[in-house]
Design a protein around this motif. Structure first.
Motif, PDB file in Angstrom:
ATOM      1  N   ALA A   1       0.865  -1.186   0.000  1.00 35.70           N
ATOM      2  CA  ALA A   1       0.000   0.000   0.000  1.00 35.70           C
ATOM      3  C   ALA A   1       0.901   1.235   0.000  1.00 35.70           C
ATOM      4  O   ALA A   1       1.804   1.342   0.826  1.00 35.70           O
ATOM      5  CB  ALA A   1      -0.873  -0.004   1.250  1.00 35.70           C
ATOM      6  N   THR A   2       0.651   2.124  -0.928  1.00 33.49           N
ATOM      7  CA  THR A   2       1.488   3.331  -0.993  1.00 33.49           C
ATOM      8  C   THR A   2       0.605   4.569  -0.990  1.00 33.49           C
ATOM      9  O   THR A   2      -0.353   4.653  -1.765  1.00 33.49           O
ATOM     10  CB  THR A   2       2.371   3.293  -2.252  1.00 33.49           C
ATOM     11  N   GLY A   3       0.915   5.490  -0.098  1.00 31.52           N
ATOM     12  CA  GLY A   3       0.130   6.719   0.005  1.00 31.52           C
ATOM     13  C   GLY A   3       0.951   7.945  -0.322  1.00 31.52           C
ATOM     14  O   GLY A   3       0.937   8.444  -1.457  1.00 31.52           O
ATOM     15  N   SER A   4       1.727   8.400   0.668  1.00 33.29           N
ATOM     16  CA  SER A   4       2.448   9.675   0.514  1.00 33.29           C
ATOM     17  C   SER A   4       3.270   9.723  -0.771  1.00 33.29           C
ATOM     18  O   SER A   4       3.201  10.700  -1.522  1.00 33.29           O
ATOM     19  CB  SER A   4       3.404   9.903   1.697  1.00 33.29           C
ATOM     20  N   TYR A   5       4.045   8.674  -1.035  1.00 33.34           N
ATOM     21  CA  TYR A   5       4.907   8.700  -2.220  1.00 33.34           C
ATOM     22  C   TYR A   5       4.069   8.682  -3.511  1.00 33.34           C
ATOM     23  O   TYR A   5       4.349   9.426  -4.462  1.00 33.34           O
ATOM     24  CB  TYR A   5       5.890   7.518  -2.193  1.00 33.34           C
ATOM     25  N   ALA A   6       3.023   7.863  -3.533  1.00 32.26           N
ATOM     26  CA  ALA A   6       2.183   7.767  -4.735  1.00 32.26           C
ATOM     27  C   ALA A   6       1.496   9.102  -5.027  1.00 32.26           C
ATOM     28  O   ALA A   6       1.372   9.511  -6.180  1.00 32.26           O
ATOM     29  CB  ALA A   6       1.141   6.667  -4.540  1.00 32.26           C
ATOM     30  N   ARG A   7       1.045   9.770  -3.976  1.00 30.78           N
ATOM     31  CA  ARG A   7       0.354  11.054  -4.185  1.00 30.78           C
ATOM     32  C   ARG A   7       1.348  12.127  -4.613  1.00 30.78           C
ATOM     33  O   ARG A   7       1.076  12.946  -5.477  1.00 30.78           O
ATOM     34  CB  ARG A   7      -0.392  11.481  -2.907  1.00 30.78           C
ATOM     35  N   LYS A   8       2.541  12.073  -3.992  1.00 33.83           N
ATOM     36  CA  LYS A   8       3.551  13.098  -4.281  1.00 33.83           C
ATOM     37  C   LYS A   8       3.966  13.089  -5.759  1.00 33.83           C
ATOM     38  O   LYS A   8       4.068  14.142  -6.386  1.00 33.83           O
ATOM     39  CB  LYS A   8       4.779  12.848  -3.386  1.00 33.83           C
ATOM     40  N   ILE A   9       4.202  11.917  -6.321  1.00 31.44           N
ATOM     41  CA  ILE A   9       4.767  11.897  -7.678  1.00 31.44           C
ATOM     42  C   ILE A   9       3.769  12.347  -8.754  1.00 31.44           C
ATOM     43  O   ILE A   9       4.171  12.745  -9.838  1.00 31.44           O
ATOM     44  CB  ILE A   9       5.383  10.511  -8.051  1.00 31.44           C
ATOM     45  N   VAL A  10       2.471  12.300  -8.439  1.00 30.73           N
ATOM     46  CA  VAL A  10       1.507  12.747  -9.475  1.00 30.73           C
ATOM     47  C   VAL A  10       0.931  14.121  -9.160  1.00 30.73           C
ATOM     48  O   VAL A  10       0.156  14.663  -9.953  1.00 30.73           O
ATOM     49  CB  VAL A  10       0.343  11.732  -9.666  1.00 30.73           C
ATOM     50  N   LYS A  11       1.322  14.688  -8.019  1.00 31.24           N
ATOM     51  CA  LYS A  11       0.653  15.913  -7.555  1.00 31.24           C
ATOM     52  C   LYS A  11       0.668  17.040  -8.589  1.00 31.24           C
ATOM     53  O   LYS A  11      -0.343  17.674  -8.868  1.00 31.24           O
ATOM     54  CB  LYS A  11       1.285  16.366  -6.240  1.00 31.24           C
TER      55      LYS A  11
END
Ligand code: SF4
Ligand code: SF4
Length: 314
Positions: free
Chosen positions: A273-283
């Motif tokens: 499960a990935t949250g912070s990193y996944a959201r950061k790279i597409v922000k």
């Protein structure tokens, strides 16, 4: 069935954030990651958020995805919201600069965007930031959410109040028959208490009806290196060594290196499960005004999201 996806050992779960109730952001995140190949989405326990995710999946023409709803409790950082004390704040702007969610604007917090990551608190030299937990009353939210036909409920078993944890866990068990997930870290507990809490929580559950989401350092993701993901792998190893009849998902500092590191450490996980990193790279792409009208923006977002998803599903 979600169980079948977990049994592939290649499940990528996008964590939109237990406290993230920014409807437009969720719609865009789910849309991008669904097209990138993600089939499990973790959402706040909020009917509008579930509807937004479903709408995004329809737009992406993805019809085989699963939704997991996260329920936080007191002391769970995932449902904390930043609050600014204006008696202390000098409007220096550092918190706005560091916030990965764009939740602070001119020293005002947009609650629906805040995911309680703690970064603003760390940079504030005036000690002007504190947190309030926005836990939800299960009686109010659970029935309508269960009616929406979700695939899993995730309970954040953080904190030290065992009575509260077990009372709410029992309530969820009594009111939902499907797959449950326990998101738990050892930060406040130590290894022994961590394991004994898990064992007690799964005591009355059927074998393989529970996911343990081993949360290395909650909300710590952001960088794509082995160091950031080390604690997620170490926490998963403790669960694995206990040989429990559960599915195992890693979280808390996860990134595109997690799958590789976990395999190097011989962790047999069911998903990541990935949250912070996944959201950061597409922000920077999902924040664009022309997101829905400019295919180039979607392609650029996919260029970064797809390798992350592929690092788990391939
Ligand atoms: S970092 Fe602290 S002092 Fe600076 S704007 Fe934010 S709350 Fe105010
Ligand atoms: S930095 Fe983190 S805790 Fe602070 S406002 Fe942004 S999301 Fe919330």
């Amino acid at each position: 069935m979600l169980k079948e996806l977990l049994e592939t050992h290649h499940c990528f779960k996008l964590v939109c954030g237990a406290g993230n109730e920014d409807i437009e952001e969720i719609k865009r995140l789910v849309y991008v990651y669904a097209i990138a190949g993600c089939r499990l989405f973790d959402l706040s326990a909020n009917s509008d958020v579930i509807d937004a995710a479903r709408e995004a999946l329809d737009l992406a023409r993805v019809y085989d995805a699963y939704l997991c709803i996260s329920v936080g409790i007191k002391n769970d950082p995932h449902v904390n919201k930043a609050v600014i004390d204006y008696e202390r704040c000098v409007n220096c702007g550092l918190c706005e600069e560091i916030c990965p969610q764009g939740a602070i604007h001119y020293a005002k917090v947009k609650k629906e965007r805040c995911v309680g990551c703690g970064r603003c608190w760390r940079v504030c030299s005036r000690a002007a930031i504190s947190y309030v937990a926005e836990e939800k009353n299960l009686d109010d939210v659970l029935p309508s959410i269960v009616d929406k036909g979700i695939d899993c409920i995730e309970f954040h078993a953080m904190g030290l109040d065992e009575d509260e944890i077990f009372k709410k866990w029992q309530y969820i068990n009594d009111n939902y028959e499907g797959l449950l997930s326990i998101c738990i870290s050892r930060s406040n507990l130590g290894d022994e208490a961590f394991l004994s809490r898990i064992k007690r929580m799964i005591e009355q559950r059927e074998p393989y009806s529970t996911i343990i989401q081993a949360d290395g350092i909650p909300l710590s993701g952001g960088d794509d290196n082995y160091k950031s993901t080390l604690q997620a792998v170490a926490t998963a190893e403790i669960v694995q060594n206990a040989k429990l009849p559960v599915y195992l998902i890693l979280s808390g500092g996860t990134n595109a290196k997690t799958s590789e590191l976990a395999k190097m450490c011989e962790i047999s996980f069911n998903g990541i499960a990935t949250g912070s990193y996944a959201r950061k790279i597409v922000k920077k792409y999902i924040d664009k005004e022309d997101f829905w009208n400019n295919p180039q923006v979607l392609n650029e977002a996919l260029n970064v999201a797809k390798p992350l998803v592929d690092s788990v599903i391939l």
